[in-house]
Design an enzyme around this catalytic site. Structure first.
Site, PDB file in Angstrom:
ATOM      1  N   GLU A 170       0.808  -1.222   0.000  1.00  0.00           N
ATOM      2  CA  GLU A 170       0.000   0.000   0.000  1.00  0.00           C
ATOM      3  C   GLU A 170       0.840   1.270   0.000  1.00  0.00           C
ATOM      4  OE1 GLU A 170      -2.974  -0.073   3.050  1.00  0.00           O
ATOM      5  OE2 GLU A 170      -4.040  -1.715   2.107  1.00  0.00           O
ATOM      6  N   GLU A 378      -5.262  -8.632   0.751  1.00  0.00           N
ATOM      7  CA  GLU A 378      -6.012  -8.307   1.973  1.00  0.00           C
ATOM      8  C   GLU A 378      -7.471  -8.078   1.626  1.00  0.00           C
ATOM      9  OE1 GLU A 378      -4.570  -4.976   4.354  1.00  0.00           O
ATOM     10  OE2 GLU A 378      -2.495  -5.605   4.025  1.00  0.00           O
TER      11      GLU A 378
HETATM   12  C1  BGP Z   1      -4.456  -1.941   5.334  1.00  0.00           C
HETATM   13  C2  BGP Z   1      -3.110  -2.294   5.883  1.00  0.00           C
HETATM   14  C3  BGP Z   1      -3.134  -3.272   7.000  1.00  0.00           C
HETATM   15  C4  BGP Z   1      -4.323  -3.142   7.921  1.00  0.00           C
HETATM   16  C5  BGP Z   1      -5.628  -2.916   7.185  1.00  0.00           C
HETATM   17  C6  BGP Z   1      -6.803  -2.570   8.070  1.00  0.00           C
HETATM   18  O1  BGP Z   1      -4.443  -0.622   4.892  1.00  0.00           O
HETATM   19  O2  BGP Z   1      -2.263  -2.823   4.874  1.00  0.00           O
HETATM   20  O3  BGP Z   1      -1.907  -3.213   7.659  1.00  0.00           O
HETATM   21  O4  BGP Z   1      -4.103  -2.367   9.004  1.00  0.00           O
HETATM   22  O5  BGP Z   1      -5.510  -1.912   6.214  1.00  0.00           O
HETATM   23  O6  BGP Z   1      -6.769  -1.220   8.388  1.00  0.00           O
HETATM   24  P1  BGP Z   1      -7.076  -0.650   9.816  1.00  0.00           P
HETATM   25  O7  BGP Z   1      -6.152  -1.360  10.737  1.00  0.00           O
HETATM   26  O8  BGP Z   1      -6.827   0.807   9.717  1.00  0.00           O
HETATM   27  O9  BGP Z   1      -8.511  -0.955  10.091  1.00  0.00           O
END
Ligand code: BGP
Length: 477
Positions: A170, A378
């Site tokens: 990301e 993800e």
């Molecule tokens: C993505 C990241 C992850 C994770 C996920 C959920 O942007 O790659 O590391 O954190 O989002 O986001 P959040 O933890 O802000 O809910």
């Protein structure tokens, strides 16, 4: 389009799940590890939810065998994790820390012994602090060489056993949060610096991919992009144009560089007009063209709905980091687009749109524009979970994942090549800015913001649901 019958998931489809070093490992200064920018940032008062940090996180560093055993029992096919750069090169880019390398050797071997494919992320946001101090990290050209050196070190060490590599996780998020919104380290609010850091990250990403391909290893490599496809709020042509602007600026501005080695001209022009162009060298573009990915990694959580935004319209908004539904203040880029409420989809408690159709759209757009295979790196639902007599009834997560997996199957039926689907996340873990209360895992970890407690693991209802899905290779969807 609607299909009379959906295609089966291909044999060998990677049903996986993901994590990131800082969010799970803990052991932040053990076995010679140096500090990363996140180790420093979380100690600045007011930066994270209730001052949470990853010092202990969910202690995966010490409990990885227990966690892999849970994966094996579930039948997981792939586990995506990241390497902490500051375990490998803790103090400078000359001395390698053997204990750091050993940790990931052990993790990879444990996964392979259990027939789980390791998917290794090189960079999930935790640049060593000394690189930030020495030369401002991503803002310096020097990062290109140093990132490539780090990447080559781990390629050579694990390349015989790792078939899937994710280069940068990301980039669009760590760059925009780090240099525009100031919510991630180095907490800068300066678009000019943002576009410069971003350009170096692009070249570093391509240089690492080029290096990987030059080593003659058997695996595949690509970046993970956080893609939120843009929708216009209605059919007013100005709003449709705003949605085009949104995708050009927030998606193609990154993915075109990965896949084609060039910036989209609409945004390049806009940068020029606004005196925001990064400094580039002709050889940068040679590297960008030479370092093409083997797949596009996609992190998908939600879509974004937008409308036209005048030149004196809204700027940066305030995301919901508290978990209080409805507290998001939507923002935009003046003269380009603004985000608006989509009345057609449900929201999570953190105001994220729940939109499985958006995943199908995302996969199809990437397929049509780039023709690359896609690895979903993800996808998941962050929610409050309740531990009740040793059980967690997370039916809402099952529904979410079920609908998104079905959307993947529809995209496959549409003709998109999808290599695998990694949920976020395997165990519960630290959410960067939202503490421990926003949970994503199949495995509940009993800890909270106030105390790590005993970090005991419990299988959620979704754990058993995914086990069944994997057993049937998605036939039961
Ligand atoms: C993505 C990241 C992850 C994770 C996920 C959920 O942007 O790659 O590391 O954190 O989002 O986001 P959040 O933890 O802000 O809910």
């Amino acid at each position: 389009m609607q299909h009379k019958k959906l295609k089966d998931f291909p044999e060998g489809f990677l049903w996986g799940s993901a994590s990131a070093a800082y969010q799970v490992e803990g052991a932040w200064d053990e076995d010679g590890k140096g500090a990363s920018v996140w180790d420093t940032f979380v100690r600045i008062p007011g930066k994270t939810f209730k001052g949470t940090n990853g010092d202990v996180a969910v202690d995966h560093y010490h409990r990885f065998k227990e966690d892999v055993a849970l994966m094996a029992e579930q039948g997981l096919k792939a586990y995506r994790f990241s390497i902490a750069w500051s375990r490998i090169f803790p103090h400078n880019m000359q001395e390698v820390n053997e204990k750091g390398l050993q940790f990931y050797d052990d993790l990879i071997d444990e996964l392979l012994a259990n027939q789980i494919e390791p998917v290794v992320t090189l960079y999930h946001w935790d640049i060593p602090q000394y690189l930030q101090d020495d030369y401002l990290g991503w803002e310096s050209r020097q990062i290109i060489e140093d990132f490539t050196t780090y990447a080559e070190t781990v390629f050579r060490r694990y390349g015989d056993r790792v078939n899937y590599w994710v280069s940068l996780n990301e980039q669009n998020i760590f760059i925009s949060h780090g240099y525009l919104m100031a919510t991630h380290p180095p907490a800068v609010k300066d678009p000019k610096r943002m576009y410069q850091a971003n350009h170096h990250a692009n070249v570093a990403n391509a240089a690492a991919i080029k290096k990987y391909h030059s080593l003659g290893l058997q695996g595949k490599i690509g970046p993970s992009f956080a893609y939120s496809p843009g929708y216009p709020i209605d059919a007013r042509p100005e709003n449709v144009l705003a949605a085009e602007n949104f995708d050009e600026m927030n998606a193609y501005f990154w993915m075109d560089v990965y896949a084609k080695g060039e910036y989209p001209s609409v945004i390049w022009n806009w940068l020029e007009e606004n005196k925001l162009l990064p400094e580039t060298l002709p050889e940068d573009f040679e590297v960008l063209k030479a370092g093409k990915p083997d797949f596009m990694g996609v992190n998908y959580y939600q879509t974004s709905t937008v409308a036209a935004n005048p030149l004196d319209g809204v700027g940066i908004g305030t995301p919901n980091y508290s978990g209080e539904k409805g507290s998001t203040e939507r923002g935009g880029t003046p003269g380009v687009f603004k985000e608006v409420l989509n009345p057609f989809v449900e929201k999570t408690n953190w105001d994220w749109d729940i939109d499985p159709v958006g995943l199908r759209i995302a996969l199809r757009r990437i397929n049509s524009r780039y023709g690359l295979p896609i690895l979903i790196t993800e996808n998941g639902l962050g929610e409050y979970d309740k531990l009740e007599e040793g059980q967690i009834h997370d039916q809402y997560r099952i529904d979410y994942l079920n609908d998104h997996a079905k959307a993947v199957q529809e995209a496959i039926t549409d003709g998109v090549t999808v290599l695998g689907y990694c949920t976020w996340s395997y165990t519960d873990l630290l959410s960067w800015l939202n503490g421990y209360q926003k949970r994503y895992g199949f495995v509940y970890v009993d800890r909270d913001e106030d105390s790590p407690k005993e970090l005991k693991r419990y299988k959620k209802a979704s754990y058993y649901w995914y086990k069944e899905l994997i057993e049937q290779n998605g036939k039961n969807l």
